[in-house]
Write an enzyme that holds these catalytic residues in place. Structure first.
Site, PDB file in Angstrom:
ATOM      1  N   TYR A  31       0.857  -1.125  -0.055  1.00  0.00           N
ATOM      2  CA  TYR A  31       0.050  -0.034   0.123  1.00  0.00           C
ATOM      3  C   TYR A  31       0.895   1.126   0.134  1.00  0.00           C
ATOM      4  O   TYR A  31       2.171   1.317   0.223  1.00  0.00           O
ATOM      5  CB  TYR A  31      -1.002  -0.027   0.908  1.00  0.00           C
ATOM      6  CG  TYR A  31      -0.604   0.084   2.430  1.00  0.00           C
ATOM      7  CD1 TYR A  31       0.397  -0.449   3.337  1.00  0.00           C
ATOM      8  CD2 TYR A  31      -0.702   1.750   3.393  1.00  0.00           C
ATOM      9  CE1 TYR A  31       1.268  -0.274   4.549  1.00  0.00           C
ATOM     10  CE2 TYR A  31      -0.197   1.831   4.432  1.00  0.00           C
ATOM     11  CZ  TYR A  31       0.805   1.023   5.003  1.00  0.00           C
ATOM     12  OH  TYR A  31       1.365   1.262   6.108  1.00  0.00           O
ATOM     13  N   ARG A  50       8.336   4.340  -4.341  1.00  0.00           N
ATOM     14  CA  ARG A  50       8.343   3.290  -3.458  1.00  0.00           C
ATOM     15  C   ARG A  50       7.419   2.345  -3.730  1.00  0.00           C
ATOM     16  O   ARG A  50       7.515   0.924  -3.259  1.00  0.00           O
ATOM     17  CB  ARG A  50       7.905   4.047  -2.171  1.00  0.00           C
ATOM     18  CG  ARG A  50       8.203   3.482  -0.925  1.00  0.00           C
ATOM     19  CD  ARG A  50       8.071   4.101   0.280  1.00  0.00           C
ATOM     20  NE  ARG A  50       6.784   4.651   0.643  1.00  0.00           N
ATOM     21  CZ  ARG A  50       6.481   5.346   1.658  1.00  0.00           C
ATOM     22  NH1 ARG A  50       7.507   5.805   2.510  1.00  0.00           N
ATOM     23  NH2 ARG A  50       5.175   5.991   1.594  1.00  0.00           N
ATOM     24  N   ARG A  98      -7.290 -20.921  -1.907  1.00  0.00           N
ATOM     25  CA  ARG A  98      -6.264 -20.435  -0.832  1.00  0.00           C
ATOM     26  C   ARG A  98      -5.010 -21.610  -0.978  1.00  0.00           C
ATOM     27  O   ARG A  98      -5.242 -22.804  -0.684  1.00  0.00           O
ATOM     28  CB  ARG A  98      -7.011 -20.752   0.636  1.00  0.00           C
ATOM     29  CG  ARG A  98      -5.713 -20.549   1.617  1.00  0.00           C
ATOM     30  CD  ARG A  98      -6.403 -20.413   3.158  1.00  0.00           C
ATOM     31  NE  ARG A  98      -5.330 -20.046   4.156  1.00  0.00           N
ATOM     32  CZ  ARG A  98      -4.280 -20.893   4.515  1.00  0.00           C
ATOM     33  NH1 ARG A  98      -4.253 -22.293   4.139  1.00  0.00           N
ATOM     34  NH2 ARG A  98      -3.508 -20.506   5.281  1.00  0.00           N
ATOM     35  N   HIS A 100      -0.396 -21.102  -0.429  1.00  0.00           N
ATOM     36  CA  HIS A 100       0.339 -20.262  -0.253  1.00  0.00           C
ATOM     37  C   HIS A 100       1.363 -19.834  -1.287  1.00  0.00           C
ATOM     38  O   HIS A 100       1.677 -18.782  -1.516  1.00  0.00           O
ATOM     39  CB  HIS A 100       1.629 -20.725   1.030  1.00  0.00           C
ATOM     40  CG  HIS A 100       0.992 -20.986   2.114  1.00  0.00           C
ATOM     41  ND1 HIS A 100      -0.073 -21.562   2.600  1.00  0.00           N
ATOM     42  CD2 HIS A 100       1.297 -20.152   3.400  1.00  0.00           C
ATOM     43  CE1 HIS A 100      -0.310 -21.510   3.831  1.00  0.00           C
ATOM     44  NE2 HIS A 100       0.480 -20.589   4.330  1.00  0.00           N
ATOM     45  N   LYS A 142       6.356  -1.735   1.731  1.00  0.00           N
ATOM     46  CA  LYS A 142       5.334  -1.188   2.508  1.00  0.00           C
ATOM     47  C   LYS A 142       3.899  -2.132   2.581  1.00  0.00           C
ATOM     48  O   LYS A 142       3.228  -1.882   1.537  1.00  0.00           O
ATOM     49  CB  LYS A 142       4.818   0.312   2.160  1.00  0.00           C
ATOM     50  CG  LYS A 142       4.108   1.249   2.803  1.00  0.00           C
ATOM     51  CD  LYS A 142       4.077   2.675   2.460  1.00  0.00           C
ATOM     52  CE  LYS A 142       3.167   3.548   3.285  1.00  0.00           C
ATOM     53  NZ  LYS A 142       3.236   3.544   4.682  1.00  0.00           N
ATOM     54  N   GLU A 174      12.487   2.956  13.990  1.00  0.00           N
ATOM     55  CA  GLU A 174      11.690   3.864  13.519  1.00  0.00           C
ATOM     56  C   GLU A 174      10.352   3.641  14.479  1.00  0.00           C
ATOM     57  O   GLU A 174      10.620   2.829  15.502  1.00  0.00           O
ATOM     58  CB  GLU A 174      10.948   3.722  12.224  1.00  0.00           C
ATOM     59  CG  GLU A 174      10.639   2.079  11.794  1.00  0.00           C
ATOM     60  CD  GLU A 174       9.880   1.874  10.664  1.00  0.00           C
ATOM     61  OE1 GLU A 174       9.920   2.973   9.605  1.00  0.00           O
ATOM     62  OE2 GLU A 174      10.131   0.849   9.971  1.00  0.00           O
ATOM     63  N   LEU A 198      11.060   1.609   7.165  1.00  0.00           N
ATOM     64  CA  LEU A 198      10.331   2.185   5.799  1.00  0.00           C
ATOM     65  C   LEU A 198      10.881   3.472   5.518  1.00  0.00           C
ATOM     66  O   LEU A 198      11.319   4.313   6.242  1.00  0.00           O
ATOM     67  CB  LEU A 198       8.872   2.446   6.070  1.00  0.00           C
ATOM     68  CG  LEU A 198       8.063   2.734   4.849  1.00  0.00           C
ATOM     69  CD1 LEU A 198       7.770   1.241   4.032  1.00  0.00           C
ATOM     70  CD2 LEU A 198       6.787   3.678   5.118  1.00  0.00           C
TER      71      LEU A 198
HETATM   72  N1  PDD Z   1       2.805   5.168   7.638  1.00  0.00           N
HETATM   73  N2  PDD Z   1       7.436   3.864   9.114  1.00  0.00           N
HETATM   74  C1  PDD Z   1       6.460   3.088   9.048  1.00  0.00           C
HETATM   75  C2  PDD Z   1       6.490   2.011   9.670  1.00  0.00           C
HETATM   76  C3  PDD Z   1       5.003   3.722   8.657  1.00  0.00           C
HETATM   77  O1  PDD Z   1       4.035   2.997   8.555  1.00  0.00           O
HETATM   78  C4  PDD Z   1       5.187   5.139   8.071  1.00  0.00           C
HETATM   79  C5  PDD Z   1       3.926   5.659   7.544  1.00  0.00           C
HETATM   80  C6  PDD Z   1       6.523   5.798   8.221  1.00  0.00           C
HETATM   81  C7  PDD Z   1       6.459   7.334   7.412  1.00  0.00           C
HETATM   82  O2  PDD Z   1       6.755   7.274   6.014  1.00  0.00           O
HETATM   83  P1  PDD Z   1       5.782   8.665   5.222  1.00  0.00           P
HETATM   84  O3  PDD Z   1       6.797   9.509   5.745  1.00  0.00           O
HETATM   85  O4  PDD Z   1       6.152   8.129   3.697  1.00  0.00           O
HETATM   86  O5  PDD Z   1       4.487   8.462   5.432  1.00  0.00           O
HETATM   87  C8  PDD Z   1       7.603   5.185   8.507  1.00  0.00           C
HETATM   88  C9  PDD Z   1       1.378   5.487   6.718  1.00  0.00           C
HETATM   89  C10 PDD Z   1       1.396   6.924   7.077  1.00  0.00           C
HETATM   90  C11 PDD Z   1       0.362   4.769   7.269  1.00  0.00           C
HETATM   91  O6  PDD Z   1       0.576   3.397   7.469  1.00  0.00           O
HETATM   92  O7  PDD Z   1      -0.726   5.440   7.459  1.00  0.00           O
END
Ligand code: PDD
Length: 280
Positions: A31, A50, A98, A100, A142, A174, A198
């Protein structure tokens, strides 16, 4: 709310997918969350890049071209209310019996929705806790598989905090849904990109804006002990921008109020954002 699902724009209530969708069954998908200010998608090419990287990592070909993405995202923005919106898009490996293993024939599910992005009041700071990073080793993807992030964030919320700062092998990684900066000796430090974080678009923009303004900042490993020495700690994301942490594990950070560097960087960030956004 009007959403996009597999080629159609339709009211949210009418958007339906199969219960066999691999997103539902396996969290087999990726996503993006992209802010749109005044109808303009912010840092779009970085977000689409990304997305491409995430799709490559899970071996799912991008089902749409860049111009098709732009048309869909812009249409969703136009069909929904809010001067500023937060666009959520998700691609899964689609419905299949289903198993894997990847299905032989893949019909990906593509979904886009929008949420109004209310302008943020100046932050008074939030509390955070530190947690062991229990996630997998591909945090640079992501992925929609966010159970570990959800449990970690919930642990923070249960203790009255807003975010969990994740530690792996003695180093700061993070937040559960944000990147982290610490200020030590007046230098803003954020962990370098790796498979354990991320690559945040906001993180990159802050580094870019600080470098342009000649404010000291660097990408470097942050040993846990540095959290003790930090006069400021921030978390950053596309939807929350830059939020100061004023208490970590019950210990006051700096003066217990949003710090001086934070105020300075917020101002620069807003100016920089405004400029980028009017030039795009
Ligand atoms: N999440 N690290 C993680 C694990 C995140 O889920 C996010 C953002 C970030 C920051 O990334 P960015 O600056 O590109 O938004 C770092 C989004 C906002 C979410 O899951 O809603």
């Amino acid at each position: 709310m009007i959403v996009y699902l597999n080629g159609k724009f339709l009211p949210l209530e009418e958007a339906k997918i199969s219960v066999l969708d691999r997103g539902f069954i396996f969290a087999d998908g990726v996503y993006e969350v992209i802010p749109a200010y005044g109808g303009k998608l912010f840092r779009l090419s970085e977000h689409l890049q990304r997305l491409e990287n995430s799709l490559n990592s899970i071996k799912l070909p991008n089902p749409l071209t860049e111009s098709e993405w732009i048309e869909i995202l812009e249409t969703v923005i136009a069909k929904n209310s809010g001067t500023n919106q937060s666009i959520y898009l998700q691609i899964t490996r689609g419905p299949a019996k289903r198993n894997h293993s990847f299905p032989e024939q893949i019909i990906p599910t593509v979904f886009v929705m929008s949420e109004e992005l209310k302008s943020l009041p100046p932050s008074t700071g939030v509390k955070a806790i530190t947690c062991n990073d229990t996630r997998w080793q591909n945090c640079d993807i992501k992925s929609i598989a966010l159970l570990a992030n959800i449990l970690l964030r919930n642990q923070a919320v249960e203790t009255g905090a807003t975010e969990a700062i994740l530690l792996r092998d003695g180093y700061v990684m993070e937040g559960a849904a944000s990147n982290v900066f610490v200020i030590v000796d007046n230098i803003a430090i954020t962990p370098p990109k790796s498979q354990f974080i991320l690559p945040g678009i906001t993180r990159d923009l802050i580094l870019e804006a600080m470098n342009a303004a000649k404010l000291p900042c660097k990408e470097a490993d942050i040993p846990v002990a540095q959290l003790e020495a930090a006069t400021e700690i921030w978390i950053t994301s596309s939807t929350k921008e830059i939020v100061p942490i004023i208490e970590l594990d019950g210990r006051t950070i700096g003066t217990g109020k949003p710090g001086r560097v934070w105020s300075q960087v917020c101002e620069i960030y807003q100016d920089y954002k405004q400029r980028l956004y009017s030039n795009d």
